[in-house]
Write a protein that holds these residues in place. Structure first.
Motif, short mmCIF file in Angstrom:
data_model
loop_
_atom_site.label_atom_id
_atom_site.label_comp_id
_atom_site.label_asym_id
_atom_site.label_seq_id
_atom_site.Cartn_x
_atom_site.Cartn_y
_atom_site.Cartn_z
N GLU A 36 63.91 -37.96 36.73
CA GLU A 36 64.80 -37.44 37.60
C GLU A 36 64.23 -35.74 37.64
O GLU A 36 64.25 -34.77 36.68
CB GLU A 36 66.12 -37.54 36.99
CG GLU A 36 67.02 -36.49 37.66
CD GLU A 36 67.21 -36.72 39.38
OE1 GLU A 36 67.31 -37.99 39.65
OE2 GLU A 36 67.03 -35.82 40.02
N ILE A 45 76.25 -35.53 47.34
CA ILE A 45 77.57 -36.24 48.09
C ILE A 45 77.68 -37.86 47.88
O ILE A 45 76.71 -38.39 47.39
CB ILE A 45 77.29 -36.04 49.54
CG1 ILE A 45 78.45 -36.29 50.52
CG2 ILE A 45 76.30 -36.81 50.08
CD1 ILE A 45 79.94 -35.82 50.04
N SER A 48 83.40 -41.58 46.67
CA SER A 48 84.38 -42.79 46.51
C SER A 48 83.69 -43.94 46.46
O SER A 48 82.89 -44.40 46.84
CB SER A 48 85.01 -42.68 47.75
OG SER A 48 86.28 -43.54 48.01
N ASP A 289 69.57 -45.97 48.35
CA ASP A 289 69.44 -45.22 49.32
C ASP A 289 67.66 -45.37 49.65
O ASP A 289 67.42 -45.11 50.90
CB ASP A 289 69.55 -43.76 49.19
CG ASP A 289 71.22 -43.74 49.73
OD1 ASP A 289 71.93 -44.84 49.36
OD2 ASP A 289 71.67 -42.64 49.61
N VAL A 302 76.98 -45.98 47.27
CA VAL A 302 76.80 -46.18 45.72
C VAL A 302 76.94 -47.54 45.52
O VAL A 302 76.34 -48.09 44.38
CB VAL A 302 77.90 -45.34 44.87
CG1 VAL A 302 77.74 -45.56 43.38
CG2 VAL A 302 77.60 -43.88 45.03
N SER A 305 73.72 -49.40 46.35
CA SER A 305 72.83 -48.68 45.25
C SER A 305 72.79 -49.41 43.85
O SER A 305 71.88 -50.26 43.27
CB SER A 305 72.84 -47.23 45.12
OG SER A 305 71.75 -46.77 44.35
C1 LIG Z 1 77.83 -37.49 54.21
C2 LIG Z 1 77.54 -38.75 53.25
C3 LIG Z 1 78.92 -39.26 52.30
C4 LIG Z 1 78.72 -40.21 51.50
N1 LIG Z 1 79.85 -40.66 51.08
C5 LIG Z 1 79.77 -41.50 50.20
C6 LIG Z 1 80.93 -42.33 49.38
O1 LIG Z 1 82.25 -41.85 49.56
N2 LIG Z 1 80.86 -43.10 48.68
C7 LIG Z 1 79.59 -43.78 48.43
O2 LIG Z 1 79.64 -44.87 47.65
N3 LIG Z 1 78.61 -43.20 48.84
C8 LIG Z 1 78.53 -42.37 49.82
N4 LIG Z 1 77.50 -41.71 50.31
C9 LIG Z 1 76.18 -42.38 50.04
C10 LIG Z 1 75.91 -41.83 48.55
O3 LIG Z 1 75.57 -40.64 48.57
C11 LIG Z 1 74.50 -42.75 48.22
O4 LIG Z 1 74.45 -43.99 48.81
C12 LIG Z 1 74.03 -42.70 46.72
O5 LIG Z 1 74.04 -41.55 46.16
C13 LIG Z 1 72.84 -43.52 46.53
O6 LIG Z 1 72.48 -43.57 45.26
P1 LIG Z 1 71.03 -43.57 44.73
O7 LIG Z 1 70.91 -43.92 43.09
O8 LIG Z 1 70.22 -44.63 45.58
O9 LIG Z 1 70.35 -42.27 45.40
P2 LIG Z 1 70.68 -40.78 44.74
O10 LIG Z 1 72.12 -40.68 44.44
O11 LIG Z 1 70.36 -39.93 46.00
O12 LIG Z 1 69.84 -40.47 43.67
C14 LIG Z 1 68.32 -40.19 43.82
C15 LIG Z 1 67.63 -39.54 42.76
O13 LIG Z 1 66.41 -39.41 42.84
C16 LIG Z 1 65.83 -38.02 42.51
N5 LIG Z 1 64.67 -37.90 43.05
C17 LIG Z 1 64.25 -37.96 44.31
N6 LIG Z 1 62.78 -37.87 44.34
C18 LIG Z 1 62.44 -37.66 43.29
C19 LIG Z 1 61.14 -37.37 42.68
N7 LIG Z 1 59.94 -37.07 43.50
N8 LIG Z 1 60.83 -37.17 41.30
C20 LIG Z 1 61.92 -37.46 40.51
N9 LIG Z 1 63.35 -37.38 41.10
C21 LIG Z 1 63.59 -37.57 42.17
C22 LIG Z 1 66.96 -37.32 43.14
O14 LIG Z 1 67.01 -35.76 42.63
C23 LIG Z 1 68.14 -37.92 42.80
O15 LIG Z 1 69.15 -37.58 41.74
C24 LIG Z 1 77.62 -40.95 51.25
C25 LIG Z 1 76.40 -40.33 51.80
C26 LIG Z 1 76.45 -39.29 53.01
C27 LIG Z 1 75.16 -38.70 53.67
#
Ligand SMILES: Cc1cc2nc3c(=O)[nH]c(=O)nc-3n(C[C@H](O)[C@H](O)[C@H](O)COP(=O)(O)OP(=O)(O)OC[C@H]3O[C@@H](n4cnc5c(N)ncnc54)[C@H](O)[C@@H]3O)c2cc1C
Length: 396
Positions: A36, A45, A48, A289, A302, A305
């Motif tokens: 990470e 962001i 919820s 995502d 989330v 994901s």
């Molecule tokens: C405006 C907005 C509002 C939202 N509201 C909601 C909501 O209310 N409820 C909800 O469920 N979802 C919401 N979402 C969506 C939510 O933000 C994501 O779907 C969620 O965070 C996805 O989780 P993830 O683990 O797939 O990715 P992420 O949470 O983005 O985690 C990815 C991680 O990978 C790391 N990373 C990236 N590249 C590298 C690299 N090269 N080397 C090492 N680490 C790296 C990053 O630092 C990050 O910590 C919203 C999105 C937006 C844009």
């Protein structure tokens, strides 16, 4: 840089999807590395959660952390039409599955830290802050180069969020042009809340031009408030003013915001909706995502994901028998089809929202018991539930 660190599975990204997958794989006895790049706690962001995530988190044991009192319980979602102040409320206990009546609202700085710490406690090795720079995969395994170490692993999970490490690298990340929006948001102190059980519910307010606002209350005094608008606003000179003005368009919301004071930074993000052409290769799979993100309106991110990372971890565990390639039909292709099915059902719901008059339409439909159950269930994130009439009849 000297020694090569060897693992069964390397996971890029310690957000909800990466941490959850790491916990599942470590609990299954695999040697797992999570890499990470950001130091925690950090703002993110996506605050919820949906009820359908709860069984996934009960399976690993993380639900006990969620339910320990630090996060507020969410019983439902309220939608307000700002032009008429008409409302429709979906209480999750009215859904098809009585086992998923609630979720939580979570400041992501805390939630992501807790989830990653839980993966560590389950036995995963966490490399943080550390950034993956280079990747090399073949039919035999994967090699990673970070800014600090070299890794080799049998399988790789790309859970890098909207950075979509492999998607970008292989030029497989396609922007969803029909969901081209921008969001502006901040945390506030002093937003007025509803009483009792409804305190933790999300409020979504509908503006003209397919714009909308969210209000997400956390445990304690802080509330997340944001507005989503068409990308044409991305160049607006004062997005902060746009957020403020949008919130004043409803008598209900103006009253809620009348004593509110912003805390912390104001944020904006655009161009966030995308889908990768393919979600897997010989020894890699992408989830969360990193594979697909549609739109925030129904708080599906989330949950998608956590769900896709659960399915991906299950496929990797199945592939370990004989070190099979993830391109085999019952592994990668079956995984991708399942994720696309759930995402597609969310997308149908999202398009229904952006068609307009969502509150009026819902108020008409949910008079019928089976419709109320179907929509509530979909809004709770139960998008792989084949008993839902709306899925059977392809309404969603
Ligand atoms: C405006 C907005 C509002 C939202 N509201 C909601 C909501 O209310 N409820 C909800 O469920 N979802 C919401 N979402 C969506 C939510 O933000 C994501 O779907 C969620 O965070 C996805 O989780 P993830 O683990 O797939 O990715 P992420 O949470 O983005 O985690 C990815 C991680 O990978 C790391 N990373 C990236 N590249 C590298 C690299 N090269 N080397 C090492 N680490 C790296 C990053 O630092 C990050 O910590 C919203 C999105 C937006 C844009």
């Amino acid at each position: 840089m000297g020694e090569i660190l060897k693992y069964d599975v390397a996971i890029i990204g310690g957000g909800p999807g990466g941490s959850h997958a790491a916990t599942l794989l470590a609990q299954a006895g695999k040697r797992v590395a999570v890499i990470e790049m950001e130091e925690y706690p950090r703002f993110h962001i996506g605050e919820s959660l949906l009820p359908a995530s709860m069984p996934l988190l009960k399976k690993t044991g993380f639900y006990d952390v969620l339910n320990s009192g630090k996060y507020i319980t969410k019983y439902g979602a309220r939608f307000i039409d700002y032009q008429s102040d008409d409302q429709v409320y979906f209480g999750f206990e009215d859904g098809l599955n009585p086992d998923i009546p609630t979720a939580f609202e979570v400041p992501r700085a805390e939630f992501d830290k807790d989830l990653l710490a839980f993966a560590k406690a389950a036995g995963a090795d966490i490399y943080q802050p550390e950034k993956v720079l280079e990747l090399d995969f073949s039919v035999d395994g994967v090699k990673l180069q970070t800014d600090k170490h070299r890794f080799e692993a049998d399988y790789l999970m790309d859970v890098t969020g909207r950075d979509s490490f492999i998607g970008k690298r292989l030029k497989m990340r396609n922007v969803n042009a029909d969901l081209n929006n921008v969001a502006v948001f901040a945390h506030y102190r002093g937003v007025k809340r509803r009483e009792g059980k409804q305190e933790g519910d999300i409020t979504v307010g509908l503006l003209p031009d397919a714009s909308w606002t969210w209000i997400i209350p956390f445990k304690g005094e802080i509330t997340s408030v944001g507005v989503v608008a068409s990308a044409k606003f991305a160049g607006a000179p004062d997005l902060q003013k746009y957020l403020r003005d949008s919130l004043l368009k409803s008598a209900v919301v103006s009253e809620m915001m009348s004593d509110a004071v912003q805390v912390g930074n104001f944020h904006s993000v655009g161009n966030y909706s995308h889908t990768c052409t393919q979600f897997y290769g010989d020894r890699w799979i992408c989830s969360g995502d990193a594979a697909v993100f549609l739109d925030p309106v129904f708080s599906s991110g989330v949950h998608m994901s956590l769900s896709s990372s659960t399915f991906a971890a299950e496929k990797i565990l199945a592939a370990f028998d004989g070190k099979r390639s993830l391109t085999e039909e019952d592994l990668g292709p079956a995984y991708e089809a399942k994720v696309r099915l759930g995402a597609g059902r969310f997308k149908n719901l999202i398009m229904l929202f952006y068609e307009g008059k969502f509150v009026a339409k819902m108020n008409k439909m949910v008079n019928r018991e089976f419709m109320l159950k179907g929509f509530t269930s979909a809004l709770a994130g139960d998008v792989w539930n084949e008993n839902n009439y709306l899925f059977q009849k392809k309404v969603l």
